[in-house]
Motif scaffolding. Structure first.
Motif, PDB file in Angstrom:
ATOM      1  N   ASP A  84       0.285   2.416   4.166  1.00 52.45           N
ATOM      2  CA  ASP A  84       0.183   3.508   3.197  1.00 52.45           C
ATOM      3  C   ASP A  84      -1.262   3.828   2.839  1.00 52.45           C
ATOM      4  OD1 ASP A  84       2.882   3.723   3.241  1.00 52.45           O
ATOM      5  OD2 ASP A  84       3.243   3.085   1.179  1.00 52.45           O
ATOM      6  N   ILE A  85      -2.138   2.815   2.864  1.00 48.82           N
ATOM      7  CA  ILE A  85      -3.562   3.113   2.674  1.00 48.82           C
ATOM      8  C   ILE A  85      -4.079   3.873   3.891  1.00 48.82           C
ATOM      9  CG2 ILE A  85      -5.858   2.185   2.220  1.00 48.82           C
ATOM     10  CD1 ILE A  85      -4.584  -0.334   1.125  1.00 48.82           C
ATOM     11  N   ALA A  86      -3.687   3.425   5.069  1.00 53.09           N
ATOM     12  CA  ALA A  86      -4.154   4.063   6.306  1.00 53.09           C
ATOM     13  C   ALA A  86      -3.733   5.530   6.371  1.00 53.09           C
ATOM     14  CB  ALA A  86      -3.623   3.300   7.518  1.00 53.09           C
ATOM     15  N   SER A  87      -2.512   5.824   5.902  1.00 60.74           N
ATOM     16  CA  SER A  87      -1.996   7.189   5.986  1.00 60.74           C
ATOM     17  C   SER A  87      -2.484   8.076   4.850  1.00 60.74           C
ATOM     18  CB  SER A  87      -0.469   7.174   5.995  1.00 60.74           C
ATOM     19  OG  SER A  87       0.028   6.733   4.729  1.00 60.74           O
ATOM     20  N   GLY A  88      -3.063   7.476   3.821  1.00 58.10           N
ATOM     21  CA  GLY A  88      -3.547   8.258   2.694  1.00 58.10           C
ATOM     22  C   GLY A  88      -2.546   8.414   1.565  1.00 58.10           C
ATOM     23  N   GLN A  89      -1.366   7.781   1.677  1.00 61.68           N
ATOM     24  CA  GLN A  89      -0.413   7.828   0.570  1.00 61.68           C
ATOM     25  C   GLN A  89      -0.966   7.106  -0.653  1.00 61.68           C
ATOM     26  OE1 GLN A  89       3.846   7.277   1.458  1.00 61.68           O
ATOM     27  NE2 GLN A  89       3.263   7.101   3.615  1.00 61.68           N
ATOM     28  N   VAL A  90      -1.781   6.069  -0.400  1.00 58.53           N
ATOM     29  CA  VAL A  90      -2.500   5.352  -1.452  1.00 58.53           C
ATOM     30  C   VAL A  90      -3.965   5.352  -1.034  1.00 58.53           C
ATOM     31  CG1 VAL A  90      -2.631   3.247  -2.827  1.00 58.53           C
ATOM     32  CG2 VAL A  90      -0.470   3.905  -1.791  1.00 58.53           C
ATOM     33  N   HIS A  91      -4.855   5.408  -2.014  1.00 58.76           N
ATOM     34  CA  HIS A  91      -6.259   5.651  -1.690  1.00 58.76           C
ATOM     35  C   HIS A  91      -7.126   4.408  -1.525  1.00 58.76           C
ATOM     36  CE1 HIS A  91      -4.799   9.318  -3.844  1.00 58.76           C
ATOM     37  NE2 HIS A  91      -5.363   9.886  -2.800  1.00 58.76           N
ATOM     38  N   PHE A  92      -6.834   3.360  -2.286  1.00 61.73           N
ATOM     39  CA  PHE A  92      -7.776   2.244  -2.390  1.00 61.73           C
ATOM     40  C   PHE A  92      -7.011   0.942  -2.522  1.00 61.73           C
ATOM     41  CE2 PHE A  92     -10.138  -0.381  -5.668  1.00 61.73           C
ATOM     42  CZ  PHE A  92     -11.079  -0.901  -4.796  1.00 61.73           C
ATOM     43  N   GLY A  93      -7.625  -0.151  -2.053  1.00 61.06           N
ATOM     44  CA  GLY A  93      -7.010  -1.449  -2.241  1.00 61.06           C
ATOM     45  C   GLY A  93      -7.939  -2.570  -1.816  1.00 61.06           C
ATOM     46  N   LEU A  94      -7.631  -3.767  -2.276  1.00 61.22           N
ATOM     47  CA  LEU A  94      -8.299  -4.972  -1.804  1.00 61.22           C
ATOM     48  C   LEU A  94      -7.352  -5.660  -0.835  1.00 61.22           C
ATOM     49  CD1 LEU A  94     -10.179  -4.376  -4.221  1.00 61.22           C
ATOM     50  CD2 LEU A  94     -10.311  -6.838  -4.601  1.00 61.22           C
ATOM     51  N   VAL A  95      -7.847  -5.936   0.374  1.00 66.92           N
ATOM     52  CA  VAL A  95      -7.011  -6.527   1.425  1.00 66.92           C
ATOM     53  C   VAL A  95      -7.729  -7.745   1.982  1.00 66.92           C
ATOM     54  CG1 VAL A  95      -5.859  -6.142   3.636  1.00 66.92           C
ATOM     55  CG2 VAL A  95      -6.095  -4.250   2.001  1.00 66.92           C
ATOM     56  N   THR A  96      -6.993  -8.832   2.191  1.00 68.58           N
ATOM     57  CA  THR A  96      -7.570 -10.028   2.791  1.00 68.58           C
ATOM     58  C   THR A  96      -8.308  -9.662   4.068  1.00 68.58           C
ATOM     59  OG1 THR A  96      -5.809 -11.402   1.871  1.00 68.58           O
ATOM     60  CG2 THR A  96      -7.062 -12.320   3.700  1.00 68.58           C
ATOM     61  N   ALA A  97      -9.542 -10.133   4.189  1.00 67.51           N
ATOM     62  CA  ALA A  97     -10.433  -9.690   5.264  1.00 67.51           C
ATOM     63  C   ALA A  97      -9.816  -9.854   6.655  1.00 67.51           C
ATOM     64  CB  ALA A  97     -11.754 -10.442   5.176  1.00 67.51           C
ATOM     65  N   ALA A  98      -9.247 -11.020   6.938  1.00 62.85           N
ATOM     66  CA  ALA A  98      -8.685 -11.261   8.270  1.00 62.85           C
ATOM     67  C   ALA A  98      -7.523 -10.320   8.570  1.00 62.85           C
ATOM     68  CB  ALA A  98      -8.237 -12.707   8.391  1.00 62.85           C
ATOM     69  N   LEU A  99      -6.769  -9.971   7.534  1.00 67.68           N
ATOM     70  CA  LEU A  99      -5.628  -9.071   7.714  1.00 67.68           C
ATOM     71  C   LEU A  99      -6.089  -7.632   7.918  1.00 67.68           C
ATOM     72  CD1 LEU A  99      -2.518  -9.144   7.703  1.00 67.68           C
ATOM     73  CD2 LEU A  99      -2.598  -8.715   5.242  1.00 67.68           C
ATOM     74  N   ALA A 100      -7.168  -7.252   7.254  1.00 69.50           N
ATOM     75  CA  ALA A 100      -7.660  -5.872   7.353  1.00 69.50           C
ATOM     76  C   ALA A 100      -8.485  -5.632   8.614  1.00 69.50           C
ATOM     77  CB  ALA A 100      -8.510  -5.545   6.120  1.00 69.50           C
ATOM     78  N   LEU A 101      -9.043  -6.699   9.190  1.00 75.43           N
ATOM     79  CA  LEU A 101     -10.024  -6.557  10.270  1.00 75.43           C
ATOM     80  C   LEU A 101      -9.573  -5.649  11.414  1.00 75.43           C
ATOM     81  CD1 LEU A 101     -12.737  -7.334  11.522  1.00 75.43           C
ATOM     82  CD2 LEU A 101     -11.644  -9.396  12.440  1.00 75.43           C
ATOM     83  N   PRO A 102      -8.398  -5.864  12.033  1.00 76.20           N
ATOM     84  CA  PRO A 102      -8.033  -4.999  13.161  1.00 76.20           C
ATOM     85  C   PRO A 102      -7.892  -3.536  12.770  1.00 76.20           C
ATOM     86  CG  PRO A 102      -6.187  -6.388  12.504  1.00 76.20           C
ATOM     87  CD  PRO A 102      -7.377  -6.906  11.780  1.00 76.20           C
ATOM     88  N   HIS A 103      -7.451  -3.281  11.551  1.00 73.11           N
ATOM     89  CA  HIS A 103      -7.279  -1.907  11.087  1.00 73.11           C
ATOM     90  C   HIS A 103      -8.630  -1.243  10.834  1.00 73.11           C
ATOM     91  CE1 HIS A 103      -2.975  -2.730  10.581  1.00 73.11           C
ATOM     92  NE2 HIS A 103      -3.346  -3.884  10.051  1.00 73.11           N
ATOM     93  N   VAL A 104      -9.603  -2.023  10.364  1.00 71.41           N
ATOM     94  CA  VAL A 104     -10.949  -1.492  10.165  1.00 71.41           C
ATOM     95  C   VAL A 104     -11.590  -1.181  11.512  1.00 71.41           C
ATOM     96  CG1 VAL A 104     -13.274  -2.022   9.310  1.00 71.41           C
ATOM     97  CG2 VAL A 104     -11.271  -2.655   7.947  1.00 71.41           C
TER      98      VAL A 104
END
Length: 329
Positions: free
Chosen positions: A198-218
């Protein structure tokens, strides 16, 4: 000389001055520690990051102390079930618990928490998996300062993810909001995996995500990382600044992990465990295992970890009151 050192020397002197058979039973048992398996309660699910971080260290402790360290996941009630079981255990060095920020915050947030932080003594700090400040790529901001300016220009119009009241992600963003006085719409999720799309699609704008979990998406451009909540940059994303470098040093929060024991556990046992944890974290294999999980190694002695937990009680008491945070349980 510290009280711990004096205690240890007194025990050694007593052992030298009298036959072992004449020592009190408690002293003999303490000197022989560990003489049987040590139980390590993880108050979160098996296979999760807390469980894996714990095993990276206890596997090494089992080798050097020549006794099994049996990791026992006991999840439920935001960590309350397993933590309460550890608080009620005998303070004999044979029960430990993996302490996390929830060990501090749950007694402040929830009436269901039947333990206090003071029910435990710190044994050793292990590390911390930092969170990334991420936004949807469609948001016209490329830094934390730009995010703050954008949000202030339209209070209450941006939304923020929340994977659970009292989680490190939730508390980290609340600390950030307490520093910046931002207002965002809080959107609840059952966990981080559900909120990332939902952050990726823009349904939600901001969040804190565990670094290892967010890495591939970043890396694939589905999330934009603005900062990492850590004392130093992450080698996997060297261009992403720390929160302090981004201009908000007081918003830095690491969801630390460490081992704790029931209050009253003999000081010599705590000291020995502490020394072995620090030594384990200095070995390449343990450090590599933690690094693969995105966990920054942050070794700390028993006294340092104990002091950290006490200081966290003060900090989160203030933030929880200021932000009017309450658990749903």
């Amino acid at each position: 000389m510290t009280p711990t050192d004096r205690t240890r020397r007194s025990l050694v002197a007593a052992a030298a001055a009298a036959p072992i058979a004449s020592l009190p039973i408690a002293a003999r048992a303490q000197d022989a520690w560990p003489s049987r398996p040590v139980r390590v309660i993880v108050p979160f699910p098996a296979g999760g990051v807390v469980d894996l971080v714990t095993r990276a260290v206890t596997d090494r402790l089992a080798v050097v102390l020549k006794q099994p360290f049996v990791v026992e996941p006991r999840p439920g009630a935001n960590g309350n079930i397993g933590t309460e079981a550890a608080a009620r255990a005998a303070p004999d060095g044979y029960t430990l618990v993996t302490a996390t920020p929830a060990t501090v915050t749950q007694p402040l947030l929830s009436q269901a928490a039947r333990f206090k932080t003071s029910d435990f003594v710190g044994v050793g700090l292990i590390g911390a998996p930092p969170n990334l400040f991420v936004v949807t790529p469609s948001l016209p901001v490329k830094s934390v300062k730009e995010l703050v300016e954008h949000a202030r220009a339209q209070p209450g119009k941006l939304s923020v993810t929340n994977p659970g009241v009292g989680t490190s992600n939730h508390l980290g963003q609340e600390l950030f909001f307490s520093q910046t006085k931002l207002q965002m719409v809080d959107v609840r999720y059952p966990g981080q995996p559900q909120m990332i799309p939902d952050i990726a699609s823009g349904q939600v704008h901001f969040g804190l995500v565990t670094a290892a979990l967010a890495l591939p998406h970043v890396r694939e451009g589905r999330l934009r990382a603005l900062a990492i909540s850590a004392p130093k940059r992450w080698s996997e994303l060297p261009d992403v600044p720390t929160v302090a470098e981004a201009g908000f040093p007081e918003a830095m929060f690491l969801p630390w992990y460490g081992l704790a024991a029931p209050a009253g556990t003999p000081a010599p046992i705590v000291k020995r465990l502490s020394d072995e944890i620090v030594a384990a974290l200095a070995t390449p294999d343990v450090a590599a295992r933690l690094d693969k999980m995105g966990t920054q190694v942050t070794p700390g002695s028993a006294s340092e970890f104990d002091a950290l937990m006490r200081s966290e009680v003060e900090r989160w008491s203030r933030v929880i009151k200021e932000r009017n945070i309450r658990s749903e349980s």
